[in-house]
Scaffold this motif. Structure first.
Motif, short mmCIF file in Angstrom:
data_model
loop_
_atom_site.label_atom_id
_atom_site.label_comp_id
_atom_site.label_asym_id
_atom_site.label_seq_id
_atom_site.Cartn_x
_atom_site.Cartn_y
_atom_site.Cartn_z
N UNK A 191 19.56 -0.22 -7.79
CA UNK A 191 19.29 0.91 -6.95
C UNK A 191 18.02 1.56 -7.63
N UNK A 192 17.95 1.81 -8.82
CA UNK A 192 16.94 2.49 -9.67
C UNK A 192 15.61 1.72 -9.14
N UNK A 193 15.64 0.40 -9.30
CA UNK A 193 14.46 -0.50 -8.97
C UNK A 193 13.98 -0.36 -7.63
N UNK A 194 14.59 0.40 -6.74
CA UNK A 194 14.11 0.75 -5.39
C UNK A 194 13.31 1.64 -5.32
N UNK A 195 13.22 2.51 -6.40
CA UNK A 195 12.69 4.03 -6.24
C UNK A 195 11.07 4.05 -5.71
N UNK A 196 10.26 3.14 -6.41
CA UNK A 196 8.98 3.31 -6.04
C UNK A 196 8.89 2.79 -4.43
N UNK A 197 9.67 2.11 -3.74
CA UNK A 197 9.68 1.65 -2.23
C UNK A 197 10.13 2.73 -1.81
N UNK A 198 11.22 3.56 -1.91
CA UNK A 198 11.66 4.52 -1.61
C UNK A 198 10.74 5.66 -1.36
N UNK A 217 4.77 7.94 3.51
CA UNK A 217 4.37 7.34 4.83
C UNK A 217 5.18 7.84 6.03
N UNK A 218 6.33 7.86 6.01
CA UNK A 218 7.39 8.36 7.22
C UNK A 218 7.92 9.65 7.09
N UNK A 219 7.77 10.16 6.00
CA UNK A 219 8.67 11.63 5.79
C UNK A 219 10.04 11.33 6.21
N UNK A 220 10.53 12.55 6.82
CA UNK A 220 11.86 12.32 7.23
C UNK A 220 12.25 11.60 8.43
N UNK A 221 11.15 11.08 8.98
CA UNK A 221 11.15 9.91 9.94
C UNK A 221 11.42 8.59 9.75
N UNK A 266 2.07 1.42 3.86
CA UNK A 266 1.70 0.26 2.94
C UNK A 266 2.68 -0.72 2.97
N UNK A 267 2.57 -1.88 2.36
CA UNK A 267 3.58 -2.77 2.13
C UNK A 267 4.86 -2.29 1.57
N UNK A 268 4.75 -1.46 0.57
CA UNK A 268 5.58 -1.12 -0.29
C UNK A 268 6.50 -0.08 0.69
N UNK A 269 5.71 0.80 1.50
CA UNK A 269 6.47 1.75 2.42
C UNK A 269 7.20 0.91 3.26
#
Length: 142
Positions: free
Chosen positions: A7-14, A20-24, A37-40
């Motif tokens: 789960x820690x590895x997800x942090x940059x993507x989160x 990019x999307x905020x709370x949406x 972006x691709x990461x977003x």
């Protein structure tokens, strides 16, 4: 790999998806003036896959954590709370880990951890060809 590391590895993507999307991010509505972006998109996929798997209570927790993390992008505790919601979902839904891992792998998101420890150790995250750690390589010693 341990659940916490996964789960820690997800942090940059989160973080990218929240930027990019905020709370949406769960509904797919981009934040004003933001581009994905691709990461977003990977982060958005991680959150949406998690959201689809959890029950109503889990959805409420995930929505609240997303709102808090989006409202305070630099707040490590808010991002940590979001990761904790994902960890809860992973514990309740064993098949979710494979789905999330596939999203990360498709992004080249690297869930690979490489550690070298000890004398003459070598660590590589991929094929590096020949690696020699013996003493006297190239010498004429028998």
């Amino acid at each position: 790999m341990a659940e916490a590391e996964f789960v820690q590895g997800m942090t940059p993507f989160l973080r990218e998806s929240l930027g990019a999307y905020g709370d949406g991010v769960l509904t797919g509505e981009p934040a004003a003036g933001a581009s994905g972006t691709a990461a977003a998109e990977v982060g958005r996929g991680l959150l949406r896959a998690t959201y689809r798997r959890v029950d109503e209570r889990g959805r409420e927790g995930l929505e609240e954590a997303v709102q808090e993390a989006a409202a305070e992008p630099g707040n490590e505790d808010a991002v940590g709370a979001l990761r904790q919601e994902i960890r809860r979902a992973l514990r309740k839904h064993p098949g979710l880990e494979g789905e999330l891992a596939a999203l990360l792998a498709g992004a080249g998101g690297g869930t690979t951890t490489v550690i070298a420890s000890g004398t003459r150790s070598i660590a590589a995250g991929g094929n590096i060809g020949v690696a020699i750690t013996a003493d006297g390589h190239g010498s004429s010693k028998p």
